[in-house]
Enzyme design. Structure first.
Site, PDB file in Angstrom:
ATOM      1  N   GLU A  76      14.781 -23.774  20.288  1.00  0.00           N
ATOM      2  CA  GLU A  76      15.246 -22.396  20.116  1.00  0.00           C
ATOM      3  C   GLU A  76      15.597 -21.855  21.490  1.00  0.00           C
ATOM      4  O   GLU A  76      14.905 -22.138  22.473  1.00  0.00           O
ATOM      5  CB  GLU A  76      14.135 -21.535  19.518  1.00  0.00           C
ATOM      6  CG  GLU A  76      13.901 -21.787  18.053  1.00  0.00           C
ATOM      7  CD  GLU A  76      12.809 -20.868  17.528  1.00  0.00           C
ATOM      8  OE1 GLU A  76      13.073 -19.675  17.347  1.00  0.00           O
ATOM      9  OE2 GLU A  76      11.698 -21.370  17.342  1.00  0.00           O
ATOM     10  N   ASP A 113       2.930 -23.917  14.878  1.00  0.00           N
ATOM     11  CA  ASP A 113       3.973 -23.121  14.233  1.00  0.00           C
ATOM     12  C   ASP A 113       5.140 -23.981  13.729  1.00  0.00           C
ATOM     13  O   ASP A 113       5.783 -23.639  12.744  1.00  0.00           O
ATOM     14  CB  ASP A 113       4.494 -22.092  15.244  1.00  0.00           C
ATOM     15  CG  ASP A 113       5.324 -21.011  14.579  1.00  0.00           C
ATOM     16  OD1 ASP A 113       4.862 -20.479  13.555  1.00  0.00           O
ATOM     17  OD2 ASP A 113       6.429 -20.703  15.071  1.00  0.00           O
ATOM     18  N   ARG A 119       0.804  -1.230   0.000  1.00  0.00           N
ATOM     19  CA  ARG A 119       0.000   0.000   0.000  1.00  0.00           C
ATOM     20  C   ARG A 119       0.836   1.279   0.000  1.00  0.00           C
ATOM     21  O   ARG A 119       0.483   2.259  -0.650  1.00  0.00           O
ATOM     22  CB  ARG A 119      -0.921   0.010   1.219  1.00  0.00           C
ATOM     23  CG  ARG A 119      -2.053  -0.991   1.132  1.00  0.00           C
ATOM     24  CD  ARG A 119      -2.684  -1.190   2.474  1.00  0.00           C
ATOM     25  NE  ARG A 119      -1.665  -1.520   3.487  1.00  0.00           N
ATOM     26  CZ  ARG A 119      -1.909  -1.801   4.744  1.00  0.00           C
ATOM     27  NH1 ARG A 119      -3.137  -1.785   5.203  1.00  0.00           N
ATOM     28  NH2 ARG A 119      -0.932  -2.112   5.583  1.00  0.00           N
ATOM     29  N   HIS A 173       6.734 -27.860   9.607  1.00  0.00           N
ATOM     30  CA  HIS A 173       8.158 -28.167   9.407  1.00  0.00           C
ATOM     31  C   HIS A 173       8.556 -29.557   9.897  1.00  0.00           C
ATOM     32  O   HIS A 173       9.187 -30.330   9.184  1.00  0.00           O
ATOM     33  CB  HIS A 173       9.030 -27.150  10.144  1.00  0.00           C
ATOM     34  CG  HIS A 173       8.756 -25.738   9.760  1.00  0.00           C
ATOM     35  ND1 HIS A 173       8.524 -25.363   8.464  1.00  0.00           N
ATOM     36  CD2 HIS A 173       8.686 -24.598  10.499  1.00  0.00           C
ATOM     37  CE1 HIS A 173       8.330 -24.057   8.414  1.00  0.00           C
ATOM     38  NE2 HIS A 173       8.409 -23.570   9.634  1.00  0.00           N
ATOM     39  N   HIS A 209       9.955 -23.608   4.243  1.00  0.00           N
ATOM     40  CA  HIS A 209      11.383 -23.370   4.009  1.00  0.00           C
ATOM     41  C   HIS A 209      12.267 -24.453   4.617  1.00  0.00           C
ATOM     42  O   HIS A 209      13.420 -24.600   4.248  1.00  0.00           O
ATOM     43  CB  HIS A 209      11.808 -21.966   4.475  1.00  0.00           C
ATOM     44  CG  HIS A 209      11.826 -21.807   5.948  1.00  0.00           C
ATOM     45  ND1 HIS A 209      10.742 -21.402   6.659  1.00  0.00           N
ATOM     46  CD2 HIS A 209      12.816 -22.007   6.840  1.00  0.00           C
ATOM     47  CE1 HIS A 209      11.052 -21.356   7.931  1.00  0.00           C
ATOM     48  NE2 HIS A 209      12.312 -21.713   8.077  1.00  0.00           N
ATOM     49  N   LYS A 244      15.988 -26.461   3.035  1.00  0.00           N
ATOM     50  CA  LYS A 244      17.303 -26.465   3.685  1.00  0.00           C
ATOM     51  C   LYS A 244      18.176 -27.563   3.087  1.00  0.00           C
ATOM     52  O   LYS A 244      17.716 -28.689   2.878  1.00  0.00           O
ATOM     53  CB  LYS A 244      17.148 -26.710   5.192  1.00  0.00           C
ATOM     54  CG  LYS A 244      16.683 -25.492   5.967  1.00  0.00           C
ATOM     55  CD  LYS A 244      16.556 -25.839   7.436  1.00  0.00           C
ATOM     56  CE  LYS A 244      15.914 -24.727   8.222  1.00  0.00           C
ATOM     57  NZ  LYS A 244      16.782 -23.581   8.456  1.00  0.00           N
TER      58      LYS A 244
HETATM   59  N1  LIG Z   1       8.806 -12.559   8.424  1.00  0.00           N
HETATM   60  C1  LIG Z   1       9.212 -13.805   8.385  1.00  0.00           C
HETATM   61  O1  LIG Z   1      10.361 -14.119   8.678  1.00  0.00           O
HETATM   62  C2  LIG Z   1       8.257 -14.907   7.963  1.00  0.00           C
HETATM   63  C3  LIG Z   1       8.664 -16.246   8.128  1.00  0.00           C
HETATM   64  C4  LIG Z   1       7.817 -17.267   7.692  1.00  0.00           C
HETATM   65  C5  LIG Z   1       6.612 -16.958   7.112  1.00  0.00           C
HETATM   66  N2  LIG Z   1       6.207 -15.655   6.993  1.00  0.00           N
HETATM   67  C6  LIG Z   1       4.930 -15.370   6.330  1.00  0.00           C
HETATM   68  O2  LIG Z   1       5.162 -14.477   5.248  1.00  0.00           O
HETATM   69  C7  LIG Z   1       4.090 -13.577   5.089  1.00  0.00           C
HETATM   70  C8  LIG Z   1       4.581 -12.165   5.172  1.00  0.00           C
HETATM   71  O3  LIG Z   1       5.176 -11.948   6.429  1.00  0.00           O
HETATM   72  P1  LIG Z   1       5.893 -10.597   6.850  1.00  0.00           P
HETATM   73  O4  LIG Z   1       6.524 -10.870   8.165  1.00  0.00           O
HETATM   74  O5  LIG Z   1       6.725 -10.090   5.767  1.00  0.00           O
HETATM   75  O6  LIG Z   1       4.629  -9.643   7.073  1.00  0.00           O
HETATM   76  P2  LIG Z   1       4.647  -8.069   7.203  1.00  0.00           P
HETATM   77  O7  LIG Z   1       5.966  -7.598   7.694  1.00  0.00           O
HETATM   78  O8  LIG Z   1       3.413  -7.736   7.979  1.00  0.00           O
HETATM   79  O9  LIG Z   1       4.499  -7.593   5.708  1.00  0.00           O
HETATM   80  C9  LIG Z   1       3.326  -7.613   4.952  1.00  0.00           C
HETATM   81  C10 LIG Z   1       3.340  -6.390   4.042  1.00  0.00           C
HETATM   82  O10 LIG Z   1       2.182  -6.431   3.259  1.00  0.00           O
HETATM   83  C11 LIG Z   1       1.719  -5.129   2.995  1.00  0.00           C
HETATM   84  N3  LIG Z   1       0.262  -5.099   3.134  1.00  0.00           N
HETATM   85  C12 LIG Z   1      -0.455  -5.304   4.239  1.00  0.00           C
HETATM   86  N4  LIG Z   1      -1.764  -5.168   3.964  1.00  0.00           N
HETATM   87  C13 LIG Z   1      -1.863  -4.886   2.657  1.00  0.00           C
HETATM   88  C14 LIG Z   1      -2.952  -4.619   1.796  1.00  0.00           C
HETATM   89  N5  LIG Z   1      -4.212  -4.628   2.237  1.00  0.00           N
HETATM   90  N6  LIG Z   1      -2.684  -4.378   0.514  1.00  0.00           N
HETATM   91  C15 LIG Z   1      -1.413  -4.358   0.027  1.00  0.00           C
HETATM   92  N7  LIG Z   1      -0.359  -4.584   0.807  1.00  0.00           N
HETATM   93  C16 LIG Z   1      -0.579  -4.850   2.121  1.00  0.00           C
HETATM   94  C17 LIG Z   1       2.290  -4.248   4.047  1.00  0.00           C
HETATM   95  O11 LIG Z   1       2.952  -3.119   3.460  1.00  0.00           O
HETATM   96  P3  LIG Z   1       2.167  -1.717   3.343  1.00  0.00           P
HETATM   97  O12 LIG Z   1       1.944  -1.248   4.717  1.00  0.00           O
HETATM   98  O13 LIG Z   1       3.046  -0.847   2.518  1.00  0.00           O
HETATM   99  O14 LIG Z   1       0.902  -2.057   2.640  1.00  0.00           O
HETATM  100  C18 LIG Z   1       3.327  -5.094   4.800  1.00  0.00           C
HETATM  101  O15 LIG Z   1       4.575  -4.517   4.841  1.00  0.00           O
HETATM  102  C19 LIG Z   1       3.094 -13.973   6.149  1.00  0.00           C
HETATM  103  O16 LIG Z   1       2.192 -14.880   5.583  1.00  0.00           O
HETATM  104  C20 LIG Z   1       3.911 -14.677   7.188  1.00  0.00           C
HETATM  105  O17 LIG Z   1       3.132 -15.608   7.919  1.00  0.00           O
HETATM  106  C21 LIG Z   1       7.038 -14.636   7.399  1.00  0.00           C
END
Ligand SMILES: NC(=O)c1ccc[n+]([C@@H]2O[C@H](COP(=O)([O-])OP(=O)(O)OC[C@H]3O[C@@H](n4cnc5c(N)ncnc54)[C@H](OP(=O)(O)O)[C@@H]3O)[C@@H](O)[C@H]2O)c1
Lengths: 509, 318
Positions: free
Chosen positions: A237, A256, A60, A261, A199, A203
């Site tokens: 962990e 989780d 966004r 995993h 993921h 590995k």
């Molecule tokens: N982070 C990790 O290490 C990790 C590990 C395993 C799995 N995951 C999975 O990966 C996915 C993403 O995780 P994340 O940690 O990167 O999440 P995040 O930090 O919350 O990022 C999601 C991004 O999506 C954008 N967004 C949110 N609502 C939106 C909307 N309505 N329209 C368009 N864009 C939108 C936001 O940017 P804006 O504010 O600019 O819209 C936000 O930065 C999730 O499913 C999570 O479960 C993450």
């Protein structure tokens, strides 16, 4: 995938990746900056990306292409794992980076994406192919996929073009919601377009389990109930929830880690050899194994599963908060920060062999490994050996130091036949000093190549939910007296008791 | 003085024992092959040492450096090369043995080498000096190996190197030429583009290079592409900086479309019709090239075909 190409040289370089655009939803998020962009950049560094390539970030926040490139440059420089940042290469890479701002709830966004892809097909010669990466909250998957479908983005502009969709875990929060998510996805996409990322499967060491089992002739004959007494899978962990308390509170360790995993790791360790190393064959065997896991009956949950939550403690002189004291966490939370389960696989190979799986936060160290414990020698003929319980143990270490070790008895130097357990160690990192690709590099490349071997299929997702659902049901109806283990310990006493019922003990990894 | 393999191995064992007694957190013994390195007496010992240390990390081996001089008895000594991997807790050590011999005394060396080879693991020979590798006196040493690696790129023109390469390629070992590995990144990129374009053969190709004489790597690339019409020419007489390689450009045409790769500094610009992108080719060091070659132990049919095709490239006129 087609047959070999006359210019291929698999001894020296990998096959070419077809031209494509990668569209990342959630481009402003944590996963994009920490994993996705660094991995794509690293693939460019390794010359694995095709010349016709582009990345489109979507979220966004309003940003120009230039601002997005600058933001990503900082992230890549910061999060690149054990490899150098090359400014010259970055400039080249950044020329293929674009940004589209919009809300996934807004139908106009998908038209903007369609226009951008058409433009890139021309300007960057992306061949009309696109890989969509849904790095957004799972609750947004259905809306996004529906929006893509409505804009016709689930099909390429020409028949030979492909469209693939990577989705991140969790795939539902229970059996029913996993099926519902699948219905939503399948309303728009074919199963072979969906790449569910786990993921752990990417590995290097998890892949190495397959090489170890099926590339060597000497282990497979021992890999069954006749020789194996028990299997222990540990993913520990040392850290707590690190600011993700609010998210973690809803998930818990069983959902989780174990449901996805660790059950995938278990399937890798226990599956039958596939006829060929090819996506359908490998995934069929994994799915078959997961379906063979015996569902725990509600009345067995108390003896087959242990739920734990850490309380406050002092570790190395420093005070450590309990889970309920973490920011964003309900002070009465019933969340499992530790889970241990006993699973049985109902097939000819494994009937009767317990698979003990445990995972938790704030345990004494960060370690993930699998230990296969073999039966004792049938008779002890050496004096002083009786009473020693050191059966042969094969340990596959996934992290931190990837490798394999075998424990066996050896004679102590000197007179007499006194035995002592010793280990023979193979250390992946020191035997092959080369850098191994990160899981995201491997998996992104596989998706670009259309190789789904290391991705999870819906029947695997459903089978693994079916394996843990009875436990979740009983846990959901029971009030636990938490906390029941101190931060920095190996978990609740009940976990030791679970193994003790079969005369087993948890090893110290 | 008589050189005895048993005594050398004893020396190594003693070294290991001493190391094991030392304070600290342990030593890891690593070995995946025997690597015999053949050099002339005057070869730069320091440069060689750096290269060998470099490949140790990825291909731990027992190295036997055989220095060949004009005159002198056979002498030998053994020691351990150790390093601590970054962030590691254990030192990793490999064994290194140095033997000096002259052309007259070379005959006494193979039995010593036999005794020194690590049991049950592959043996590779690296002899960067093509002329040295081709000496009949050294044939018995080369025969110990399943893979012999030479480097024809020191010969500025493939026409001078080709007879020796052809002789060395018909023996019991598999021949490898680091000049072929110098062409890998070019071939990889051409292969990627050809695959994307859907080409299974090229109609035309043009290869240019820096420096006088046809660089072996350029000749190999020409033979490998094997187009309907091949143009090979020198682009500039000036030699490039070390590690950059002499190939300047490779352009391939098929089905009426052309792709071109052009050397630009340390990178390569790619032109496909109107699209221009680029990539960075890593610097070519002996260690990097050896690393690539040591990863290939079986039959290397692409190289064999290219070597067989070089004469055709030359006959077609350059
Ligand atoms: N982070 C990790 O290490 C990790 C590990 C395993 C799995 N995951 C999975 O990966 C996915 C993403 O995780 P994340 O940690 O990167 O999440 P995040 O930090 O919350 O990022 C999601 C991004 O999506 C954008 N967004 C949110 N609502 C939106 C909307 N309505 N329209 C368009 N864009 C939108 C936001 O940017 P804006 O504010 O600019 O819209 C936000 O930065 C999730 O499913 C999570 O479960 C993450």
């Amino acid at each position: 995938m087609s047959g070999p190409h006359p210019f291929d040289d698999p001894l020296r370089y990998e096959r070419a990746v077809p031209p494509a655009a990668v569209v990342i939803f959630g481009a402003n998020g944590d996963l994009t900056k920490r994993k996705l962009l660094p991995s794509l950049y690293r693939l460019a560094y390794e010359r694995r990306l095709p010349a016709g390539f582009a990345i489109v970030g979507v979220s966004r926040t309003a940003m120009s292409d230039e601002q997005f490139r600058e933001k990503m440059r900082e992230s890549v420089a910061k999060f690149l794992e054990d490899s150098p940042f090359d400014a010259e290469l970055w400039n080249e890479f950044a020329r293929g980076l674009f940004y589209v701002a919009g809300d996934i709830a807004d139908a106009g966004l998908y038209n903007s994406i369609a226009v951008k892809l058409k433009e890139l097909d021309e300007a960057r010669q992306t061949g009309g192919n696109a890989l969509f990466y849904l790095s957004i909250q799972p609750s947004q998957y259905a809306t996004t996929v529906a929006g893509l479908g409505a804009a016709g983005l689930n099909h390429g502009p020409r028949p030979e073009c492909w469209r693939r969709f990577i989705i991140e875990k969790p795939f539902g929060h229970d059996e029913a919601s996993a099926k519902e998510l699948s219905r939503d996805l399948r309303a728009v996409l074919d199963e072979n377009q969906i790449y569910r990322i786990d993921h752990y499967l990417g590995k290097e060491t998890v892949q190495n389990i397959l090489a170890f089992r099926f590339g060597n002739g000497i282990f497979e004959p021992l890999w069954n109930r006749r020789y194996v007494a028990q299997v222990q899978i540990t993913a520990a962990e040392s850290i707590g929830v690190e600011g993700r308390g609010a998210y973690y509170q809803e998930a818990g360790a069983l959902r989780d880690m174990i449901q996805n995993h660790l059950l995938q790791v278990m399937s890798t360790i226990a599956m039958e050899p596939p006829a060929v190393y090819e996506p359908t064959a490998v995934r069929d065997e994994r799915a078959k194994l997961l379906r063979s896991i015996l569902a725990v009956k509600p009345e067995q949950v108390a003896t087959h599963a242990v739920k734990g939550q850490y309380g406050p403690s002092r570790i190395g002189g420093a005070a450590v908060a309990g889970f309920r004291q973490e920011p964003g966490v309900d002070p009465q939370a019933q969340t499992d920060t530790y889970a241990a389960v006993t699973m049985f696989v109902e097939n000819w190979r494994w009937a009767g062999v317990p698979f003990y799986i445990r995972t938790g936060k704030r345990l004494p160290k960060r370690v993930t490994d699998i230990a296969i414990q073999f039966n004792q020698a049938p008779l002890s003929i050496f004096e002083g050996e009786s009473g020693q319980t050191w059966p042969n143990l094969l340990v596959v270490r996934i992290q931190p130091e990837e490798g394999i070790s075998l424990r066996f008895f050896s004679k102590l130097p000197g007179s007499g036949m006194k035995l002592r357990p010793v280990t023979m160690d193979f250390n992946y990192g020191t035997s092959f000093g080369t850098r191994t690709p990160t899981a995201y590099e491997t998996l992104l490349l596989d998706a670009l190549e259309g190789d789904a071997t290391l991705y999870t299929r819906q029947d695997m997702v459903e089978a693994s939910w079916a394996a843990v659902q009875p436990i979740l049901n009983v846990w959901g109806e029971t009030k636990f007296d938490f906390p029941n283990y101190a931060a920095g310990s190996w978990g609740p006493a009940a976990s030791e008791e679970m193994l003790a019922r079969r005369g087993h003990v948890w090893r110290v990894p | 003085m008589e050189v005895d393999a048993g005594r050398l191995l004893k020396e190594l064992d003693e070294n290991w024992r001493q190391l094991g007694k030392g304070e600290g957190s342990g030593v890891l013994r690593a070995c995946a092959m025997t690597l015999i390195v053949l050099v002339r007496e005057g070869a730069d010992a320091q440069e060689l040492g750096v290269t060998l240390a470099d490949i140790m990390h990825e291909h731990p081996n027992r190295t036997i450096v055989l220095r060949v001089g004009e005159v002198g008895e056979v002498v030998a000594r053994a020691n351990l090369q150790c390093w601590m991997p970054f962030g590691g807790r254990q030192q990793i050590c490999c064994e290194q043995i140095e033997i000096s011999a002259s052309l007259e005394t070379l005959g006494a060396v193979p039995p010593v080498l036999f005794g020194l080879m690590v049991a049950d693991l592959p043996v590779a020979v690296w002899c960067p000096d093509l002329e040295l590798a081709d000496l009949p006196e050294l044939r018995p040493v080369l025969k110990l190996a399943s893979k012999v690696m030479v480097d024809s790129s020191a010969t500025l023109d493939i026409r001078e190197a080709l007879p020796a390469l052809q002789r060395l390629s018909t023996e019991s070992w598999r021949l490898a030429d680091l000049a072929w590995a110098r062409a890998t990144r070019w071939r990889e990129t051409v292969a990627q583009l050809a695959c994307t374009e859907g080409w299974s053969k090229a109609d035309e190709a043009e290869i240019t290079w820096a420096g006088e004489g046809i660089p072996p790597a350029a000749a190999y690339v020409g033979a490998w592409i094997n187009p309907g019409r091949l143009v090979m020419k020198c682009d500039t007489p000036e030699m490039p900086a070390a590690g950059v390689g002499r190939i300047k450009s490779v352009c391939v045409t098929a089905k009426g479309r052309q792709v071109c790769l052009r050397r630009e500094g340390t990178g390569v610009a790619i032109e496909i019709e109107r699209l221009r992108t680029g990539m960075v080719f890593p610097l070519l060091t002996d260690a990097a090239l050896l690393h690539e070659e040591l990863g290939v132990f079986g039959q290397d049919s692409q190289y064999e075909r290219a070597l067989a095709g070089v004469q055709g490239v030359l006959d077609a006129g350059v």
